[in-house]
Design a protein around this motif. Structure first.
Motif, PDB file in Angstrom:
ATOM      1  N   UNK A  27      86.541  28.725  24.529  1.00  0.00           N
ATOM      2  CA  UNK A  27      85.353  28.287  23.799  1.00  0.00           C
ATOM      3  C   UNK A  27      85.676  27.706  22.428  1.00  0.00           C
ATOM      4  N   UNK A  28      86.801  28.144  21.816  1.00  0.00           N
ATOM      5  CA  UNK A  28      87.161  27.642  20.490  1.00  0.00           C
ATOM      6  C   UNK A  28      87.806  26.265  20.555  1.00  0.00           C
ATOM      7  N   UNK A  29      88.026  25.743  21.743  1.00  0.00           N
ATOM      8  CA  UNK A  29      88.613  24.416  21.893  1.00  0.00           C
ATOM      9  C   UNK A  29      90.117  24.475  22.065  1.00  0.00           C
ATOM     10  N   UNK A  30      90.751  23.314  22.057  1.00  0.00           N
ATOM     11  CA  UNK A  30      92.190  23.264  22.228  1.00  0.00           C
ATOM     12  C   UNK A  30      92.822  22.469  21.101  1.00  0.00           C
ATOM     13  N   UNK A  31      94.112  22.700  20.893  1.00  0.00           N
ATOM     14  CA  UNK A  31      94.881  22.007  19.870  1.00  0.00           C
ATOM     15  C   UNK A  31      96.117  21.428  20.523  1.00  0.00           C
ATOM     16  N   UNK A  32      96.403  20.162  20.213  1.00  0.00           N
ATOM     17  CA  UNK A  32      97.593  19.478  20.736  1.00  0.00           C
ATOM     18  C   UNK A  32      98.503  19.145  19.559  1.00  0.00           C
ATOM     19  N   UNK A  33      99.785  19.433  19.723  1.00  0.00           N
ATOM     20  CA  UNK A  33     100.771  19.153  18.688  1.00  0.00           C
ATOM     21  C   UNK A  33     101.941  18.428  19.324  1.00  0.00           C
ATOM     22  N   UNK A  34     102.321  17.281  18.737  1.00  0.00           N
ATOM     23  CA  UNK A  34     103.511  16.585  19.198  1.00  0.00           C
ATOM     24  C   UNK A  34     104.729  17.307  18.649  1.00  0.00           C
ATOM     25  N   UNK A  35     105.752  17.457  19.470  1.00  0.00           N
ATOM     26  CA  UNK A  35     106.970  18.125  19.022  1.00  0.00           C
ATOM     27  C   UNK A  35     108.135  17.137  19.070  1.00  0.00           C
ATOM     28  N   UNK A  36     109.154  17.299  18.252  1.00  0.00           N
ATOM     29  CA  UNK A  36     109.253  18.333  17.224  1.00  0.00           C
ATOM     30  C   UNK A  36     108.226  18.088  16.126  1.00  0.00           C
ATOM     31  N   UNK A  37     107.831  19.151  15.478  1.00  0.00           N
ATOM     32  CA  UNK A  37     106.797  19.072  14.466  1.00  0.00           C
ATOM     33  C   UNK A  37     107.111  20.027  13.331  1.00  0.00           C
ATOM     34  N   UNK A  38     106.485  19.799  12.224  1.00  0.00           N
ATOM     35  CA  UNK A  38     106.647  20.643  11.045  1.00  0.00           C
ATOM     36  C   UNK A  38     105.810  21.905  11.210  1.00  0.00           C
ATOM     37  N   UNK A  39     106.391  23.048  10.885  1.00  0.00           N
ATOM     38  CA  UNK A  39     105.696  24.334  10.935  1.00  0.00           C
ATOM     39  C   UNK A  39     105.470  24.789   9.503  1.00  0.00           C
ATOM     40  N   UNK A  40     104.231  24.970   9.133  1.00  0.00           N
ATOM     41  CA  UNK A  40     103.880  25.352   7.773  1.00  0.00           C
ATOM     42  C   UNK A  40     104.303  26.805   7.503  1.00  0.00           C
ATOM     43  N   UNK A  41     105.185  27.016   6.523  1.00  0.00           N
ATOM     44  CA  UNK A  41     105.615  28.363   6.118  1.00  0.00           C
ATOM     45  C   UNK A  41     104.589  28.919   5.141  1.00  0.00           C
ATOM     46  N   UNK A  42     104.260  30.196   5.280  1.00  0.00           N
ATOM     47  CA  UNK A  42     103.286  30.797   4.371  1.00  0.00           C
ATOM     48  C   UNK A  42     103.760  32.155   3.868  1.00  0.00           C
ATOM     49  N   UNK A  43     103.180  32.572   2.763  1.00  0.00           N
ATOM     50  CA  UNK A  43     103.287  33.945   2.259  1.00  0.00           C
ATOM     51  C   UNK A  43     101.856  34.455   2.209  1.00  0.00           C
ATOM     52  N   UNK A  44     101.576  35.530   2.907  1.00  0.00           N
ATOM     53  CA  UNK A  44     100.228  36.094   3.004  1.00  0.00           C
ATOM     54  C   UNK A  44      99.235  35.077   3.561  1.00  0.00           C
TER      55      UNK A  44
END
Length: 170
Positions: A27-44
């Motif tokens: 129900x929340x839909x779908x997400x498509x990502x082309x690879x290779x791709x950047x992965x966002x690094x986070x803190x908290x």
């Protein structure tokens, strides 16, 4: 939830492949990502040095966010098994793919020792013992799209400052 990966191009024998990663959340839909791709690094759950107001004005943002469980472990969460859904807790966009890892990949010096029935995790509240049951409960409560299973980590001792030098007692 359904995860699908489609290879769109193969590189040389040692080169990268290209593809499309699709996560269907019903129900929340779908997400498509082309690879290779950047992965966002986070803190908290927040990307360092980039406030949400500035990020909102950027044309293109990575579609995947990396979050560490150790950022969200505290005594309350472990002992009382209370967690908040990760997207609400960190304000992560609903369209982002959220990848939950136990440990922060940028930290190479670990003080926590793991045992046979738990993994030692250095959290801001101190050393926590993460059991497989507690990890499973955290994943179910936090609701990431991808969860990296706990595994032993390789301890890399800090190289000695005197490595390669001869020290003679006088």
């Amino acid at each position: 939830m359904r995860l699908r990966f489609e290879v769109t191009a193969l590189g040389s024998a040692s080169g990268p492949r290209r593809g499309i990663l699709e996560i269907d959340r019903g129900e929340q839909g779908s997400t498509r990502v082309e690879t290779p791709s950047f992965l966002k690094y986070t803190r908290h759950g927040m990307q360092p040095h980039l406030v949400p107001e500035v990020a909102a004005h950027m044309d293109e943002q990575p579609a995947a966010t990396h979050v560490q469980l150790e950022d969200f472990l505290d005594e309350q969460a472990i002992e009382k098994r209370k967690f908040t859904e990760l997207r609400k807790l960190a304000g992560i966009d609903q369209a982002d793919i959220v990848m939950l890892d136990v440990l922060d990949p940028t930290i190479t010096m670990r003080t926590g020792k793991s045992g046979e029935k738990f993994m030692g995790v250095d959290s801001e509240g101190g050393l926590r013992r993460l059991t497989p049951a507690a990890f499973a409960q955290a994943v179910n409560a936090l609701g990431p799209d991808v969860a990296v299973a706990p595994a032993d980590y390789v301890h890399e001792a800090q190289p000695s400052l005197t490595h390669g030098k001869r020290i003679a007692k006088s």
